[in-house]
Design an enzyme around this catalytic site. Structure first.
Site, PDB file in Angstrom:
ATOM      1  N   SER A 212     -14.462  -1.709   4.901  1.00 29.52           N
ATOM      2  CA  SER A 212     -13.357  -0.749   4.921  1.00 29.52           C
ATOM      3  C   SER A 212     -12.999  -0.205   6.295  1.00 29.52           C
ATOM      4  CB  SER A 212     -13.667   0.415   3.977  1.00 29.52           C
ATOM      5  OG  SER A 212     -13.574  -0.019   2.639  1.00 29.52           O
TER       6      SER A 212
ATOM      7  N   GLY B  96     -17.908   0.994   5.996  1.00 26.97           N
ATOM      8  CA  GLY B  96     -17.420  -0.127   5.219  1.00 26.97           C
ATOM      9  C   GLY B  96     -18.533  -0.925   4.591  1.00 26.97           C
TER      10      GLY B  96
ATOM     11  N   TYR C 123     -10.489   8.067  -3.177  1.00 24.87           N
ATOM     12  CA  TYR C 123     -10.547   6.845  -2.372  1.00 24.87           C
ATOM     13  C   TYR C 123     -10.161   5.644  -3.217  1.00 24.87           C
ATOM     14  CZ  TYR C 123     -12.409   3.603   1.134  1.00 24.87           C
ATOM     15  OH  TYR C 123     -12.552   2.621   2.082  1.00 24.87           O
ATOM     16  N   SER C 124      -9.159   4.895  -2.781  1.00 19.54           N
ATOM     17  CA  SER C 124      -8.678   3.749  -3.549  1.00 19.54           C
ATOM     18  C   SER C 124      -8.283   2.619  -2.618  1.00 19.54           C
ATOM     19  CB  SER C 124      -7.477   4.153  -4.414  1.00 19.54           C
ATOM     20  OG  SER C 124      -6.927   3.026  -5.069  1.00 19.54           O
ATOM     21  N   ASN C 125      -8.942   1.485  -2.780  1.00 15.43           N
ATOM     22  CA  ASN C 125      -8.600   0.318  -1.977  1.00 15.43           C
ATOM     23  C   ASN C 125      -7.183  -0.169  -2.245  1.00 15.43           C
ATOM     24  OD1 ASN C 125     -11.178  -0.246  -0.567  1.00 15.43           O
ATOM     25  ND2 ASN C 125     -11.943  -0.378  -2.657  1.00 15.43           N
TER      26      ASN C 125
END
Length: 402
Positions: free
Chosen positions: A90, A339, A196-198
């Protein structure tokens, strides 16, 4: 912690290995005799606790200290290469956010613009703005899965077993990832919370492509990698291999305990895309973060926008536009990102002025079956805690300078 897990599948990457080789190099003035003893101790704890390998680079001004422990590949004695490449997960988001903000500077898009106006094919809530996707306040479901009050809500990737291995071995298109997320209810109304969202950064990558007419990877190369000379940094796409020297990461999806079958080093990460696919090195990440914090990639007003941050629900950390702020020692806050993808856990952090930076890369080993989710979660939490200790010791404790 949640940021380090690119998704629930990354839990299965936090597994145990053994290794004892180590190497280090330091460039320091002779009147500074400290040897980062606390950092060394923490690195040894990671290896003793199950990491296959660990690489740490600390920079204080012009002075650099780099150390590795463990092995580059289980079953071989070669140490983790000090100049090795690794999957940064990330931390990719900081690169992507930087490019979006450069496009804002060029007048191609505004932070308050509706994302739906640029990407109408998804039927997004028109209230979701560019700022919201960069700061995780859109409310969109995380396509890699959510941790909720009632437990885990699975994402697009299975968690364990042959199905998980099959899933991570196939290619995913960004539209598929977004479509899956939009098939789930939103966490909250746009702008009314933080989660938190990819999915947000898959959309950010697609936004870059819509605005420029070129793949987001091309923009990463032309706007960041080439100008800064980050010659160990790659956007792999469908390419499986990590070019150049690197350590291997492991995730025993099949539960065999065999390092060869658990080696996930060359698994594709198309499921991560603009949310977490980049490969880099410790030196390149240091250069990137320093350039960013020193206003060399963004004009001061837009860097100020990037630094403008929201607190997590717990209040333990804050998030800007692709930047994570965290108190790593009493009165000492780091800025950067963390990440994780299967086999690799990475941290990039620095002081607010960019004078000090630290990069940590941890490769997991093959001997704990990901079927044991509780053990995987415990290992992930332990790794997170030790990495915070390393960052705090490197950035905040003046007694540990080289």
């Amino acid at each position: 912690m949640l940021l380090r897990r690119l998704g629930i599948a990354a839990l299965s990457a936090m597994v145990v290995a053994t290794g004892s080789a180590s190497s280090s190099v330091a460039v320091a003035s002779p009147d500074r005799a400290g040897d980062y003893a606390e950092v060394r101790q923490a690195i040894d704890e990671l290896v003793a606790g199950g990491a296959a390998g660990v690489l740490v680079r600390v920079r204080d001004g012009q002075q650099v200290w780099t150390h590795s422990a463990g092995v580059a590949e289980v079953g071989r004695a070669d140490p983790v290469p000090l100049d090795g490449r690794f999957r940064i997960g990330s931390i990719t988001k900081t690169f992507v956010a930087t490019v979006v903000l450069q496009l804002v500077d060029e007048g191609r898009v505004g932070l308050g613009d509706s994302v739906a106006a640029y990407l109408p094919q998804f039927g997004l809530d028109p209230r979701i703005t560019v700022r919201m996707i960069l700061q995780h306040t859109s409310g969109l479901f995380n396509y890699t899965g959510e941790f909720g009050p009632d437990g885990i809500e699975p994402g697009i990737l299975p968690i364990t077993g042959p199905e998980a291995l099959e899933a991570v071995n196939r290619s995913f298109h960004p539209d598929e990832l977004v479509g899956f997320a939009l098939s789930k209810p939103a966490r909250f109304a746009p702008g009314e919370g933080w989660s938190y969202s990819n999915t947000n950064y898959i959309l950010a990558g697609l936004l870059i492509e819509k605005l420029t007419g070129l793949p987001y990877a091309v923009q990463i190369y032309t706007r960041i990698i080439v100008p800064l000379g980050l010659w160990s940094t790659f956007v792999p796409g469908t390419i499986r291999k990590i070019p150049g020297p690197h350590a291997h990461g492991y995730a025993d999806y099949l539960g065999t305990g065999d390092p060869k079958s658990a080696d996930v080093t060359e698994l594709p990460v198309t499921w991560a895309g603009a949310a977490g696919e980049i490969i880099s090195s410790a030196a390149d990440l240091d250069i990137f973060l320093t350039a960013l914090l020193e206003d060399r990639l963004l004009p001061p007003p837009l860097l100020a926008e990037m630094r403008d941050r929201r607190s997590f629900a717990s209040g333990s950390a804050q998030y800007g536009l692709g930047l994570l702020y965290r108190e790593v020692a009493p009165g000492c806050t780091s800025v950067g990102h963390d990440g994780g993808v299967p086999g690799y856990t990475t941290e990039l952090a620095g002081t607010d002025d960019g004078r000090k930076t630290v990069v940590v890369s941890v490769t997991s080993g093959p001997t704990l079956s990901p079927e044991d989710l509780e053990a995987a979660v415990e290992w992930d939490a332990a790794v997170s805690e030790i990495i915070v200790e390393i960052v705090g010791a490197a950035l905040c404790d003046t007694t540990t300078t080289p």
